[in-house]
Enzyme design. Structure first.
Site, mmCIF file in Angstrom:
data_model
loop_
_atom_site.group_PDB
_atom_site.id
_atom_site.type_symbol
_atom_site.label_atom_id
_atom_site.label_comp_id
_atom_site.label_asym_id
_atom_site.label_seq_id
_atom_site.Cartn_x
_atom_site.Cartn_y
_atom_site.Cartn_z
ATOM 1 N N LYS A 43 -0.130 -18.005 42.210
ATOM 2 C CA LYS A 43 0.619 -19.150 41.643
ATOM 3 C C LYS A 43 0.728 -19.000 40.125
ATOM 4 C CE LYS A 43 -0.864 -22.952 44.677
ATOM 5 N NZ LYS A 43 -1.618 -24.198 44.713
ATOM 6 N N GLU A 72 -6.937 -20.312 55.770
ATOM 7 C CA GLU A 72 -7.183 -20.846 54.429
ATOM 8 C C GLU A 72 -8.611 -21.411 54.369
ATOM 9 O OE1 GLU A 72 -4.924 -24.248 52.522
ATOM 10 O OE2 GLU A 72 -3.843 -22.605 51.593
ATOM 11 N N LYS A 131 -0.089 -33.439 48.196
ATOM 12 C CA LYS A 131 -1.380 -34.028 47.817
ATOM 13 C C LYS A 131 -1.485 -34.120 46.294
ATOM 14 C CE LYS A 131 -6.339 -33.301 48.253
ATOM 15 N NZ LYS A 131 -7.446 -32.560 48.862
ATOM 16 N N GLU A 140 7.006 -25.476 44.775
ATOM 17 C CA GLU A 140 8.037 -25.467 45.823
ATOM 18 C C GLU A 140 8.500 -26.884 46.136
ATOM 19 O OE1 GLU A 140 5.128 -23.934 45.882
ATOM 20 O OE2 GLU A 140 5.281 -21.933 46.795
ATOM 21 N N HIS A 152 7.011 -10.306 76.071
ATOM 22 C CA HIS A 152 8.074 -9.298 75.989
ATOM 23 C C HIS A 152 8.173 -8.683 74.599
ATOM 24 C CE1 HIS A 152 9.429 -10.287 80.036
ATOM 25 N NE2 HIS A 152 9.015 -11.509 79.712
ATOM 26 N N GLY A 183 -5.697 -30.505 52.309
ATOM 27 C CA GLY A 183 -4.289 -30.396 52.699
ATOM 28 C C GLY A 183 -4.124 -29.970 54.151
ATOM 29 N N ARG A 184 -4.906 -28.972 54.575
ATOM 30 C CA ARG A 184 -4.741 -28.459 55.946
ATOM 31 C C ARG A 184 -5.423 -29.347 56.982
ATOM 32 N NH1 ARG A 184 -7.541 -25.322 52.519
ATOM 33 N NH2 ARG A 184 -9.726 -24.826 52.923
#
Ligand code: F6P
Length: 550
Positions: free
Chosen positions: A512, A361, A213, A219, A392, A275-276
């Protein structure tokens, strides 16, 4: 919106909150066995259906009074007005002064949705049309790589919302995907992610979709640079290759151009898409490349069906409102601070990870919109794994541990890829787990099975563990859209009542910023002057020493 909801204290001081607290105090001891014994039709009555999703909430620890009191709290906090404010494009993301219009991403072409007097719908459809034309070219082989070969692999580079939605949707809809195309998703700044994703790919047949965005995310830029070097190495450094092997998805044309991607190869979106909340924007380009433009339109139609239900259905049978209110009840009045999301569908294996960002978030906040500290719990921890795998490993703790965990089961009546009777086995396990969690097994029942007395306490299941079950006919693009929109709006309901900004994410900034300083200190050839705490300083020194930089 009323003023007294601007303080945390305002919410807990409301008569509706107090009524819920008194109700919780009165009913704390009541078990799901009792709820079901008191009402033999509960299993059918505590259910609702919309957009192809059937919700069974009968195994939640609520009764008619609980639900009525929760709706009264929703009314008192003007939930309906909040919903309208979002759909109308008001700047409800107050700390970033932005509208929140992911619902416009799936609006029909003839809808009019304005923010600041500008109708955003034509722009949305222009981008969708460009995405469709591009996707058709790649899928048909008409789009060629730099030396004329067709594209055989698509690598999405992004992180957070620019990764989790695309990878979750690709995995979920893999059944509908173009199998001749390989899809990979690279997010982590750990170089292993890029290297492992590309080691068996041919750069001459690979297309990178760089999603960010902001186009400033560390990253993503690091991985995009690695991808560019990898691509150029295959073309003897010919920079012209970039235009054929890189497209960008971003709101930031300037940074895209600075990176070296022609903005003619950029698909845009807008600051009013969080973003999400972006997997149905151009961020979903990899999804469209996988399932095709028609499949993507079905996905959008599923989102839209749930949007309309959320906006117009009465609260009594409104799925996001029901789940949101019951979740609030579990969090604030039953003190259950985590929700396990358990899809009994292997294709939904990344759905819990996707939901983690969407929910945590969004609602991991501790101050109200007005900046006051809340005096009530907000967003619970979301986590999960597909069933039956989780059974399990961690289900033991849900069944017999000391923590209260609410569960959301998700299942489908029909398998996309049937294999013998395995789908029946899968869904039998889903139903069995929710039954076991709700009703458990008493000491008397355990004894009646002839269990030795010393083992009885170990084999007792207290039960009374609440869960909801979402059941749909089949996992399709439409169902997936409806399911994601269901959770988006659930988060909204809770954030609105908690009076927090569900659309900012200031909590990710500090780490950050510190990482930038630390990266310079790790890289420095000279001994850096460290000014952190003694723990961080010692870790940096040790790392540098082990890397031969002492
Ligand atoms: O750091 C958190 C975050 O801002 C998320 O909200 C977002 O989805 C992710 O980083 C990626 O951001 P971008 O799409 O701008 O690269």
């Amino acid at each position: 919106m009323s003023d007294d909801n601007k303080t945390g204290a305002g919410l807990t001081a409301r008569p509706q909150w107090r009524a819920l607290q008194a109700h919780a105090d009165r009913h704390a001891g009541r078990s799901l066995r009792e709820y079901f014994a008191a009402d033999p039709t509960r299993g059918e009555r505590y259910a609702a259906e919309a957009a192809g999703l059937y919700l069974d909430y009968s195994k939640q620890r609520v009764d008619e009074e609980t639900l009525r009191l929760l709706r009264e709290l929703a009314d008192a906090t003007d939930l309906r007005a909040h919903v309208e404010a979002m759909f109308r494009g008001e700047r409800i993301n107050t700390t970033e002064h932005r509208a929140v219009l992911h619902t416009a991403l799936r609006a029909p072409a003839d809808a009019v949705i304005e923010t600041d007097g500008v109708d955003v719908v034509p722009g949305v459809h222009r981008v969708l049309d460009r995405m469709a034309a591009f996707a058709e070219r790649v899928r048909s082989g008409a789009w060629k790589g730099h030396d004329g070969r067709p594209i055989r692999a698509v690598v999405n580079i992004g992180i957070g919302g620019s990764d989790l939605g695309p990878v979750m949707a690709y995995e979920a809809l893999r059944h509908y995907s173009r199998r001749e195309l390989a899809f990979r998703f690279v997010s982590n700044v750990d170089g292993v992610d890029f290297l492992e994703a590309t080691r068996d790919l041919d750069a001459r047949e690979t297309l990178f979709v760089v999603c960010s965005k902001t186009f400033t995310t560390l990253e993503t830029l690091a991985n995009a640079h690695a991808a560019r070097s990898w691509t150029l190495a295959a073309f003897d450094g010919d920079l012209k290759a970039v235009a054929k092997h890189f497209v960008a998805v971003s709101t930031n044309a300037q940074e895209v151009a600075r990176f070296g991607i022609d903005t003619a190869n950029m698909f845009g979106f807008w600051d009013w898409v969080g973003g999400r909340y972006s997997m149905d924007s151009a961020i979903g380009l990899s999804t469209m490349l996988a399932i095709g433009p028609d499949g993507f339109r079905d996905l959008l139609a599923g989102f839209r069906a749930m949007d309309e239900h959320f906006r117009f259905a009465p609260f009594e049978r409104n799925l996001p409102v029901l789940i949101g209110l019951i979740g609030l009840w579990n969090t604030n009045f039953l003190q259950l601070d985590s929700v396990a999301v358990l899809p009994y569908e292997q294709y939904l294996k990344r759905f819990p990870a996707y939901l983690q960002q969407l929910t945590m978030e969004s609602n991991g906040k501790s101050v109200t919109k007005a900046g006051r500290r809340v005096d009530y719990a907000t967003g619970p921890v979301y986590w999960g794994e597909p069933g039956t795998n989780g059974q399990h490993s961690f289900y033991q703790l849900i069944h017999q541990g000391t923590r209260g965990i609410a569960c959301d089961f998700v299942g489908f009546c029909n398998a996309l890829t049937p294999l013998g009777d395995q789908h029946d086995l899968l869904i039998a396990n889903l139903f069995a787990q929710s039954e076991a969690l709700a009703f458990g097994k008493t000491a008397a029942e355990v004894r009646a099975e002839g269990t030795p007395e010393a083992l009885v306490p170990h084999r007792v299941f207290e039960g009374n563990r609440p869960s909801s079950t979402i059941l749909a006919d089949r996992l399709t693009p439409h169902t997936l859209g409806a399911l994601v929109a269901l959770y988006e709006h659930t988060v909204f309901v809770q954030g609105a009542i908690w009076d927090i900004d569900s659309f900012d994410q200031w909590g990710v900034e500090l780490g950050k910023a510190l990482a930038k300083t630390t990266a310079a200190e790790l890289a420095s050839q000279d001994e850096p002057k460290l000014a952190h705490d003694s723990s961080t300083n010692a870790l940096i020194r040790r790392y540098r020493a082990r890397r031969g930089k002492a």
